[in-house]
Design a protein around this motif. Structure first.
Motif, PDB file in Angstrom:
ATOM      1  N   LEU A   1       0.820  -1.209   0.000  1.00 23.97           N
ATOM      2  CA  LEU A   1       0.000   0.000   0.000  1.00 23.97           C
ATOM      3  C   LEU A   1       0.855   1.260   0.000  1.00 23.97           C
ATOM      4  N   LEU A   2       1.935   1.241   0.793  1.00 20.89           N
ATOM      5  CA  LEU A   2       2.779   2.433   0.894  1.00 20.89           C
ATOM      6  C   LEU A   2       3.578   2.690  -0.377  1.00 20.89           C
ATOM      7  N   ARG A   3       3.598   1.717  -1.288  1.00 15.75           N
ATOM      8  CA  ARG A   3       4.280   1.927  -2.578  1.00 15.75           C
ATOM      9  C   ARG A   3       3.345   2.486  -3.640  1.00 15.75           C
ATOM     10  N   ARG A   4       2.102   2.768  -3.249  1.00 14.61           N
ATOM     11  CA  ARG A   4       1.180   3.391  -4.211  1.00 14.61           C
ATOM     12  C   ARG A   4       1.781   4.696  -4.744  1.00 14.61           C
ATOM     13  N   PRO A   5       1.635   4.977  -6.042  1.00 14.57           N
ATOM     14  CA  PRO A   5       2.223   6.210  -6.581  1.00 14.57           C
ATOM     15  C   PRO A   5       1.709   7.479  -5.918  1.00 14.57           C
ATOM     16  N   ASP A   6       0.407   7.519  -5.574  1.00 15.31           N
ATOM     17  CA  ASP A   6      -0.106   8.744  -4.963  1.00 15.31           C
ATOM     18  C   ASP A   6       0.463   8.953  -3.561  1.00 15.31           C
ATOM     19  N   ILE A   7       0.665   7.851  -2.815  1.00 15.85           N
ATOM     20  CA  ILE A   7       1.267   7.972  -1.490  1.00 15.85           C
ATOM     21  C   ILE A   7       2.744   8.327  -1.613  1.00 15.85           C
TER      22      ILE A   7
ATOM     23  N   THR B   1       0.827  21.480   5.341  1.00 16.91           N
ATOM     24  CA  THR B   1      -0.233  21.050   4.425  1.00 16.91           C
ATOM     25  C   THR B   1       0.154  19.760   3.717  1.00 16.91           C
ATOM     26  N   ALA B   2       1.417  19.690   3.257  1.00 14.20           N
ATOM     27  CA  ALA B   2       1.893  18.473   2.595  1.00 14.20           C
ATOM     28  C   ALA B   2       1.896  17.289   3.563  1.00 14.20           C
ATOM     29  N   PHE B   3       2.220  17.547   4.834  1.00 20.01           N
ATOM     30  CA  PHE B   3       2.208  16.471   5.832  1.00 20.01           C
ATOM     31  C   PHE B   3       0.802  15.915   6.016  1.00 20.01           C
ATOM     32  N   TYR B   4      -0.170  16.810   6.154  1.00 20.15           N
ATOM     33  CA  TYR B   4      -1.551  16.352   6.345  1.00 20.15           C
ATOM     34  C   TYR B   4      -2.077  15.635   5.100  1.00 20.15           C
ATOM     35  N   ARG B   5      -1.676  16.118   3.925  1.00 20.62           N
ATOM     36  CA  ARG B   5      -2.103  15.441   2.695  1.00 20.62           C
ATOM     37  C   ARG B   5      -1.483  14.043   2.606  1.00 20.62           C
ATOM     38  N   TYR B   6      -0.256  13.934   3.046  1.00 19.10           N
ATOM     39  CA  TYR B   6       0.404  12.619   3.042  1.00 19.10           C
ATOM     40  C   TYR B   6      -0.321  11.655   3.978  1.00 19.10           C
ATOM     41  N   GLN B   7      -0.648  12.137   5.172  1.00 14.36           N
ATOM     42  CA  GLN B   7      -1.371  11.287   6.116  1.00 14.36           C
ATOM     43  C   GLN B   7      -2.756  10.912   5.572  1.00 14.36           C
ATOM     44  N   GLN B   8      -3.431  11.882   4.937  1.00 13.75           N
ATOM     45  CA  GLN B   8      -4.756  11.598   4.383  1.00 13.75           C
ATOM     46  C   GLN B   8      -4.662  10.610   3.223  1.00 13.75           C
ATOM     47  N   ALA B   9      -3.597  10.699   2.431  1.00 15.80           N
ATOM     48  CA  ALA B   9      -3.418   9.750   1.330  1.00 15.80           C
ATOM     49  C   ALA B   9      -3.258   8.329   1.861  1.00 15.80           C
ATOM     50  N   ILE B  10      -2.553   8.180   2.981  1.00 17.35           N
ATOM     51  CA  ILE B  10      -2.397   6.849   3.576  1.00 17.35           C
ATOM     52  C   ILE B  10      -3.737   6.322   4.069  1.00 17.35           C
ATOM     53  N   VAL B  11      -4.479   7.176   4.774  1.00 17.71           N
ATOM     54  CA  VAL B  11      -5.783   6.750   5.309  1.00 17.71           C
ATOM     55  C   VAL B  11      -6.741   6.405   4.173  1.00 17.71           C
ATOM     56  N   ASP B  12      -6.787   7.281   3.144  1.00 17.00           N
ATOM     57  CA  ASP B  12      -7.683   7.023   2.005  1.00 17.00           C
ATOM     58  C   ASP B  12      -7.287   5.744   1.274  1.00 17.00           C
ATOM     59  N   GLY B  13      -5.982   5.543   1.081  1.00 15.51           N
ATOM     60  CA  GLY B  13      -5.531   4.344   0.391  1.00 15.51           C
ATOM     61  C   GLY B  13      -5.879   3.085   1.152  1.00 15.51           C
ATOM     62  N   TYR B  14      -5.681   3.115   2.464  1.00 15.85           N
ATOM     63  CA  TYR B  14      -6.001   1.943   3.284  1.00 15.85           C
ATOM     64  C   TYR B  14      -7.493   1.628   3.218  1.00 15.85           C
TER      65      TYR B  14
END
Length: 476
Positions: A296-302, A380-393
């Motif tokens: 999951l963490l290798r997803r391109p968006d993450i 902002t980038a940090f929160y987007r990164y965390q949200q990308a992980i949550v959304d991906g999961y």
């Protein structure tokens, strides 16, 4: 201690003092909140990528995917964005090097009689220590220079290194963005392809049911002629046949629209899309349970969000380094003379160097504002990164559950179709022998048609689920 060493020591003292003053006014380092805690990866927490093999092993689909990867306009545009980021990275890598410019200049100055240069030039021309070539032309005084001038900022506080780091991460981010787009294009092509295969299957089912319904109409007309059926029965059978033929036209239109949509994704004008004639392909094998966190963490968006976060953190470092004094050295060398005829004489060779220490004084508020901007962008980038992980999961969890349920539904629907097909045969037999009425036959034929079309839709949903899972895992 000679005067030269004393001057160097004074310069070092000044640098240390300026650094100390700047350090007091420089903001603190960026700190981010604790990241999202993901479940620990276990031995069984894996996904067999062979599950996707059956989805993408169709030779027609492979050819379409190759065409899309080579000709899709969005991918071509993304490639240009990668080139831009690569050029910016190359610029950042060379930013620490001194700038060297070849210079050829000519100019004149008219000095006043009561200026330092005016008095000095007049007095020099009266000196007995100079020859005729050393006499300075009277006002206006020309000046000629041919040589090299340079400027070199010494990266004392890592500002240039931070800018290079930001450029590198943004370049990697654009490559991940292109990989993300490639995965989406592949998934889009596969989805539309299996939509076409499913529509072809639906068309075959409709044609087969039209044949059955035409036989039913012929049978009921014979029975009507023999007095065993009414005109109402004939009308009901004909109405059902007309409805199924209308459904055939709807499916044909969906095929045309899907082909056009697929061709657009391939970057070409509308044309027939070659595809497999086997419309009864089995569903993919069941997938294993458990969300693969490492995958999951290798997803391109993450990955892209993580690299953007690293780039903004580097921007914060560069903005913080701007509070410290900068040391710039500006050397030059070349031919310099006040007469054009003497310019390229050996005696006209000149060189020099100037070291300058620049410390921000009155623009502290501007620097603080810029630092606040970069810090907010990093957060902002940090929160987007965390949200990308949550959304991906969440996305992978939902899709894996959907695929599992659709696979179970397909098994049940297949059994339902088999039962209803037997029911159609039974109803036809009972109708011809007078043990069932025409409504029972019509109901049985309608039920099997709906069930067969639902079975096709369920099979398509399984394939689409696998394709979506492939995309949500970043194409792994």
């Amino acid at each position: 201690m000679n005067k030269h060493q004393l001057d160097i020591r004074k310069g070092l003292y000044a640098l240390a003092l300026a650094t100390g003053v700047s350090a007091c006014s420089a903001p603190k380092q960026l700190t981010t909140p604790p990241p999202v805690a993901l479940p620990e990866t276990t031995v069984t927490d894996t996904l067999d990528v062979k599950s996707f093999t059956r989805v993408f092993n169709d030779p027609y689909l492979k050819a379409l995917i190759d065409t899309a990867l080579a000709s899709n306009f969005d991918l071509l545009a993304a490639s240009q964005r990668v080139i831009v980021a690569q050029s910016q990275l190359r610029m950042a890598k060379n930013a620490w090097l001194p700038t060297v410019n070849g210079v050829a200049s000519a100019g004149v100055d008219r000095y006043g009689d009561y200026t330092l240069n005016g008095v000095g030039n007049y007095d020099t021309n009266l000196s007995p220590n100079i020859d005729k070539d050393q006499k300075i032309p009277t006002s206006p005084t020309p000046e000629f220079f041919v040589g090299f001038r340079s400027s070199w900022e010494i990266d004392l506080w890592g500002k240039i290194r931070a800018q290079k780091e930001a450029a590198l991460n943004r370049y990697l981010s654009t490559t991940e963005g292109r990989r993300l787009l490639s995965t989406q294009v592949v998934a889009g092509v596969a989805t539309l392809y299996y939509d076409l295969v499913a529509l072809d299957h639906e068309l075959k089912i409709i044609h087969r049911n039209i044949g059955l319904q035409e036989k039913a109409v012929a049978t009921v007309e014979v029975q009507k002629a023999g007095g065993r059926a009414t005109e109402l029965a004939v009308q009901q059978f004909k109405a059902q046949l007309l409805s199924t033929r209308a459904l055939e036209n709807n499916v044909k239109q969906q095929i045309v629209a899907t082909e056009n949509q697929l061709n657009a994704l391939l970057g070409r004008l509308p044309q027939p899309v070659p595809r497999t004639a086997d419309t009864t392909n089995a569903i993919p094998p069941a997938i294993q349970k458990g969300i693969p966190v490492a995958t999951l963490l290798r997803r391109p968006d993450i990955q892209q969000a993580e690299l953007n976060l690293a780039a903004t953190k580097a921007d914060v470092k560069a903005a913080r380094a701007a509070f410290f004094p900068s040391l710039t050295i500006t050397p030059y060398t070349g031919f310099n003379a006040f007469k054009a005829g003497l310019l390229f004489q050996p005696a006209s060779i000149a060189w020099g160097a100037l070291g300058g220490l620049t410390m921000p004084v009155f623009n502290q508020k501007q620097l603080q504002s810029q630092f606040n901007i970069t810090q907010a962008e990093a957060m902002t980038a940090f929160y987007r990164y965390q949200q990308a992980i949550v959304d991906g999961y969440a996305e992978v969890s939902s899709i894996m559950s959907k695929v599992e349920n659709e696979q179970a539904t397909w098994q049940l629907k297949r059994e339902e179709v088999a039962v209803l097909q037997d029911a159609v045969a039974t109803s036809n037999l009972l109708f011809t022998t007078g043990y069932a009425n025409y409504l029972e036959v019509i109901t049985a034929q309608k039920s099997v048609l709906e069930a067969e079309l639902t079975l096709v839709t369920t099979r398509r949903n399984v394939y689409q689920g696998m394709i979506t899972l492939y995309r949500s895992l970043g194409g792994n």
